[in-house]
Design an enzyme around this catalytic site. Structure first.
Site, PDB file in Angstrom:
ATOM      1  N   HIS A  63    -115.515 -35.015 -38.784  1.00 47.35           N
ATOM      2  CA  HIS A  63    -115.849 -34.581 -37.426  1.00 47.35           C
ATOM      3  C   HIS A  63    -117.354 -34.797 -37.236  1.00 47.35           C
ATOM      4  O   HIS A  63    -118.164 -34.293 -38.016  1.00 47.35           O
ATOM      5  CB  HIS A  63    -115.486 -33.110 -37.219  1.00 47.35           C
ATOM      6  CG  HIS A  63    -114.018 -32.850 -37.339  1.00 47.35           C
ATOM      7  ND1 HIS A  63    -113.500 -31.792 -38.057  1.00 47.35           N
ATOM      8  CD2 HIS A  63    -112.947 -33.521 -36.851  1.00 47.35           C
ATOM      9  CE1 HIS A  63    -112.180 -31.823 -37.993  1.00 47.35           C
ATOM     10  NE2 HIS A  63    -111.822 -32.861 -37.263  1.00 47.35           N
ATOM     11  N   GLU A  66    -120.274 -31.984 -37.307  1.00 50.92           N
ATOM     12  CA  GLU A  66    -120.355 -31.049 -38.434  1.00 50.92           C
ATOM     13  C   GLU A  66    -121.410 -31.583 -39.400  1.00 50.92           C
ATOM     14  O   GLU A  66    -121.113 -32.237 -40.398  1.00 50.92           O
ATOM     15  CB  GLU A  66    -118.978 -30.883 -39.061  1.00 50.92           C
ATOM     16  CG  GLU A  66    -117.988 -30.283 -38.064  1.00 50.92           C
ATOM     17  CD  GLU A  66    -116.567 -30.157 -38.594  1.00 50.92           C
ATOM     18  OE1 GLU A  66    -116.334 -30.450 -39.777  1.00 50.92           O
ATOM     19  OE2 GLU A  66    -115.687 -29.763 -37.801  1.00 50.92           O
ATOM     20  N   HIS A 160    -116.772 -29.716 -44.371  1.00 50.87           N
ATOM     21  CA  HIS A 160    -116.796 -29.476 -42.929  1.00 50.87           C
ATOM     22  C   HIS A 160    -117.695 -28.287 -42.614  1.00 50.87           C
ATOM     23  O   HIS A 160    -118.132 -27.566 -43.502  1.00 50.87           O
ATOM     24  CB  HIS A 160    -115.383 -29.165 -42.413  1.00 50.87           C
ATOM     25  CG  HIS A 160    -114.432 -30.309 -42.477  1.00 50.87           C
ATOM     26  ND1 HIS A 160    -114.069 -31.041 -41.365  1.00 50.87           N
ATOM     27  CD2 HIS A 160    -113.753 -30.858 -43.521  1.00 50.87           C
ATOM     28  CE1 HIS A 160    -113.217 -31.992 -41.720  1.00 50.87           C
ATOM     29  NE2 HIS A 160    -113.009 -31.900 -43.026  1.00 50.87           N
ATOM     30  N   GLU A 224    -115.062 -25.451 -45.713  1.00 46.78           N
ATOM     31  CA  GLU A 224    -115.875 -25.085 -44.556  1.00 46.78           C
ATOM     32  C   GLU A 224    -117.143 -24.409 -45.065  1.00 46.78           C
ATOM     33  O   GLU A 224    -117.093 -23.347 -45.681  1.00 46.78           O
ATOM     34  CB  GLU A 224    -115.095 -24.138 -43.635  1.00 46.78           C
ATOM     35  CG  GLU A 224    -113.786 -24.705 -43.105  1.00 46.78           C
ATOM     36  CD  GLU A 224    -113.978 -25.729 -42.004  1.00 46.78           C
ATOM     37  OE1 GLU A 224    -115.113 -25.830 -41.470  1.00 46.78           O
ATOM     38  OE2 GLU A 224    -113.010 -26.437 -41.666  1.00 46.78           O
TER      39      GLU A 224
END
Length: 344
Positions: A63, A66, A160, A224
């Site tokens: 993405h 990010e 991410h 994450e």
């Protein structure tokens, strides 16, 4: 291209200046210890002359907005190119979506992390940049893992950051892996990296980490590392532990991991995924609710098509709520606290 990289040691800058292609592959050596191969824009491999027993993939930028993992990976790549650190494990870095990074957006046309395990070529086919890139990334993973003798440990950390704040700032999703125990060593490696929360997924998905786990038996995770911020605005001190552990892994320095204990980490089991079926889908809670917010049993989470969607279990919490997805896509993941499953 080769000279530009040798001069700058900045692989991210080279990638973003050439977001679609670098032309032909090229390679070079660092001292007498490492062969470096550049397979494509955003795709660089470090092959130690005397490799130890692990094949490591660090991917970021699937993405485009990010940015912290992108900066973290570029720091490691730069340190390797400057020979401040020396790779002892075969290592592949993947910068996933250069076009979206340049655009400062999560996607160009479609969420790339729903396009792996061949989903990129399902109807409507290779019709946008994310689908084309996902297919290429799969091929690079295949080439990398198959480029060494069988029996080596395969690792893939897909890095991410989240769109919203979180009760647990850093967390990892452990892909569904039926018939395979969960790795105690990997969970404690994540904890040492500052990632103290693990979600055990309950079904196959089309994410990048599931692809590597299911197709190649890799210890793979979607990780994450915090919240989304623009490039250059991340507080990189928040990633010191992760950068240190990735460096230790790549350079084969002692990891010094604690023994696994369920009380040292936060463990959650995915109990269900709620998909969108109607255009009028809406959540009942505020749009800025944090990840891991819990709701009482019976609470109405969302409404669509004249129906209410309620919390089904005690202590059910949510991550990644997003009502603005296409019909058929996931709107939220629901979790319950987990006792450690089959962890060895």
């Amino acid at each position: 291209m080769l000279q530009a990289l040798l001069d700058s040691k900045d692989f991210l800058a080279l990638t973003l200046a050439n977001p679609e292609t670098l032309g032909d592959e090229f390679s070079f050596t660092l001292g007498e210890h490492t062969r470096v191969e550049v397979w494509d824009t955003g795709v660089i491999v470090f092959e130690p002359v005397q490799a130890q027993g692990k094949d490591v993939i660090l991917s970021c930028g699937v993405h485009g907005n990010e940015t912290a993992p992108i900066e973290l990976c570029n720091t490691l790549i730069k340190q390797l190119l400057q020979q401040k650190i020396i790779a002892k494990q075969r290592t592949l870095f993947l910068i996933g979506n250069p076009l979206a990074i340049n655009n400062g957006t999560r996607i160009i046309d479609e969420n790339m992390n729903r396009l792996f395990s061949g989903e990129h070529s399902n109807p409507p086919g290779l019709v946008n940049p994310e689908r084309v890139r996902a297919k290429k990334l799969e091929a690079y993973v295949d080439r990398f893992f198959k480029g060494a003798a069988a029996g080596r440990q395969r690792i893939h950390y897909d890095l991410h950051t989240a769109m919203r704040a979180s009760k647990h700032e850093k967390f990892a999703i452990y892909p569904y892996r039926p018939g395979r125990a969960y790795s105690a060593e990997q969970i404690m490696f994540l904890a040492a990296s500052g990632v103290d929360t693990v979600l055990f997924h309950h079904e196959p998905t089309t994410t990048f980490s599931y692809f590597s786990s299911e197709q190649y038996g890799a210890d793979a995770f979607t990780i994450e590392l915090g919240k989304v911020y623009p490039m250059g605005q991340n507080d990189m001190t928040r990633f010191i532990a992760a950068q240190e552990m990735f460096m230790r892994l790549i350079t084969d320095k002692p990891l010094a991991l604690e023994p696994f204990s369920a009380d040292k980490v936060n463990l959650y089991q995915v109990c269900r995924v709620i998909n969108k079926h109607f255009d009028d889908f809406e959540f009942t809670f505020a749009t800025d609710v944090e990840n891991f917010r819990s709701f009482p049993k019976g609470f109405v989470l969302a409404r669509e098509g004249g129906q209410e969607i309620k919390v089904e279990q005690e202590c059910e919490s949510i991550v990644f709520p997003n009502a603005k997805v296409p019909i058929g896509n996931r709107t939220v993941i629901c979790l319950i606290p987990s006792v450690a499953p089959d962890v060895r």
